[in-house]
Design an enzyme around this catalytic site. Sequence first.
Site, PDB file in Angstrom:
ATOM      1  N   HIS A 110      -4.314   4.653   9.808  1.00  0.00           N
ATOM      2  CA  HIS A 110      -5.644   4.040   9.827  1.00  0.00           C
ATOM      3  C   HIS A 110      -5.513   2.528   9.919  1.00  0.00           C
ATOM      4  O   HIS A 110      -4.471   1.965   9.571  1.00  0.00           O
ATOM      5  CB  HIS A 110      -6.423   4.425   8.564  1.00  0.00           C
ATOM      6  CG  HIS A 110      -6.795   5.864   8.525  1.00  0.00           C
ATOM      7  ND1 HIS A 110      -5.930   6.841   8.070  1.00  0.00           N
ATOM      8  CD2 HIS A 110      -7.919   6.500   8.911  1.00  0.00           C
ATOM      9  CE1 HIS A 110      -6.526   8.024   8.179  1.00  0.00           C
ATOM     10  NE2 HIS A 110      -7.732   7.848   8.677  1.00  0.00           N
ATOM     11  N   HIS A 157      -1.658  11.366  15.690  1.00  0.00           N
ATOM     12  CA  HIS A 157      -2.240  10.615  14.575  1.00  0.00           C
ATOM     13  C   HIS A 157      -1.160   9.695  14.032  1.00  0.00           C
ATOM     14  O   HIS A 157      -0.027  10.113  13.798  1.00  0.00           O
ATOM     15  CB  HIS A 157      -2.700  11.591  13.483  1.00  0.00           C
ATOM     16  CG  HIS A 157      -3.069  10.922  12.205  1.00  0.00           C
ATOM     17  ND1 HIS A 157      -4.274  10.277  12.024  1.00  0.00           N
ATOM     18  CD2 HIS A 157      -2.384  10.794  11.046  1.00  0.00           C
ATOM     19  CE1 HIS A 157      -4.315   9.784  10.795  1.00  0.00           C
ATOM     20  NE2 HIS A 157      -3.181  10.091  10.183  1.00  0.00           N
ATOM     21  N   CYS A 184       0.805  -1.228   0.000  1.00  0.00           N
ATOM     22  CA  CYS A 184       0.000   0.000   0.000  1.00  0.00           C
ATOM     23  C   CYS A 184       0.838   1.278   0.000  1.00  0.00           C
ATOM     24  O   CYS A 184       0.305   2.356  -0.227  1.00  0.00           O
ATOM     25  CB  CYS A 184      -0.969   0.005   1.185  1.00  0.00           C
ATOM     26  SG  CYS A 184      -0.186   0.237   2.790  1.00  0.00           S
TER      27      CYS A 184
END
Length: 135
Positions: A105, A102, A65
């Site tokens: 995901h 952060h 990815c």
Amino acid sequence: MGKLTRTEEEWKQMLDPEQYNVCRLSATERPFTGKYNDFKGDGIFTCVGCDEPLFDSRTKFDSGCGWPSFYAPIGEQAMMEIRDVSHGMIRTEVKCATCESHLGHVFPDGPAPTGLRYCINSVCLDFQPRADQPA
């Protein structure tokens, strides 16, 4: 370790501009550019914002990815998950549970044993080789 809080000015001083943009403003580094995407070291990936352990390198896999991918965090309390409806899609954001940086995901398309793919920005991570780990 409990929650870690810093002012935005303190974050700006300790993180470089790209790290600040990703960790504090939930940006994303460009795919296939991160230093840990193709990295094969043996050890522990920690949060760049607070040094908390996040992932064991044994859970890292090549998802193709463009970002480092892991099938499990180092522990249940290592990160928090938040529903993310930005960019016209529903995703699950992951943040460091200690400093709320952060990280990236998590998606339900990873390998066994969890079936999860934690897609993490390299700039959010530091690496400590296993030989350097306390016994």
